[in-house]
Design an enzyme around this catalytic site. Sequence first.
Site, PDB file in Angstrom:
ATOM      1  CB  SER A   1     -10.030  57.544 -25.712  1.00 59.78           C
ATOM      2  OG  SER A   1     -10.224  56.855 -24.341  1.00 59.78           O
TER       3      SER A   1
ATOM      4  CG  ASP B   1      -8.057  47.251 -15.172  1.00 54.05           C
ATOM      5  OD1 ASP B   1      -7.010  48.164 -14.957  1.00 54.05           O
ATOM      6  OD2 ASP B   1      -7.463  46.897 -13.627  1.00 54.05           O
TER       7      ASP B   1
ATOM      8  CE  LYS C   1     -11.248  54.932 -29.150  1.00 51.75           C
ATOM      9  NZ  LYS C   1     -11.320  55.170 -30.461  1.00 51.75           N
TER      10      LYS C   1
END
Length: 295
Positions: free
Chosen positions: A163, A170, A185
Amino acid sequence: QKIAWKMLSKTTMAVDGKQKVVITGAGGRTGSLVFKKCLASPSYDPIGVVRSEASKSALIKNTGAIDSQIVVGDILGSNGGAVLDKAMAGADSLVIATSAVPKIKPLSLIPVILAKITGKEGVRPKFTFKEDQMPEQVDWIGQKMQIDSAKKNGVRKVVLVGSMGGTQKDNFLNTIGDGNILVWKRRAERYLIDSGLDYTIIHPGGLKDDEGGLREIVLNVDDIFLEDKAGPRSIPRADVAELCVQSLGLAASRRAFDCVARAVGEGTPTTDFKALFAGMTKNCDYADMDAAGGN
């Protein structure tokens, strides 16, 4: 770092001329599209890994696959290693499309609805993850297990669907369910990079369920797309699935990039993926992982 784009040699082909490709997360919305595209291709013999018999039945119904092309099992279960080894045996490539999936907290919708009525801004619903399917488990431990099994079983190439947002500690996605999903991830991605396996890491923008093949796909690195508030920041799942399949066929060697798609009618729909990949000469930078102590 040298970037290589070349066509696959015949030595990577199976006896029948098809490469065995394992797709994990094949019951999901993106993974099922990758599976379907590989199934329709004369170049690949896909094996889908799903968590339940219900997912298997749905995948067979939606793709026309046969029973032997689907492996059922919980990667994070007590026999997860055996499930992966069964799927990976004799495989040439692996597409990792597994991801923790947040669930909305129903009661959190009440203040969202009230905010819409009163015109109050900034009120968002709250999410959670199932206790045994937190991002640390699914996106780190589960993906690490897949990479280890791939290496153990002689898999040549791994395509990992991640992604965008991984460089932003943040980022809002990390706050969902207190899961730090992008952190885990990114840790798995770095583990893959250090594994010695060939890889392509794909960071899509916001995923949409629109039809694929109608848009110009654009590549970049290091969340640059997120800095452009006016530019494209999303991409159809079908186009991400196509990138996965093209990454297998074009041997996108040791690559990591972000991808989005322009609106329909803006630009030319992407059909030449070799040129698309070759035009992106940079890779995503994981130097922050070095500073943080690697994986």
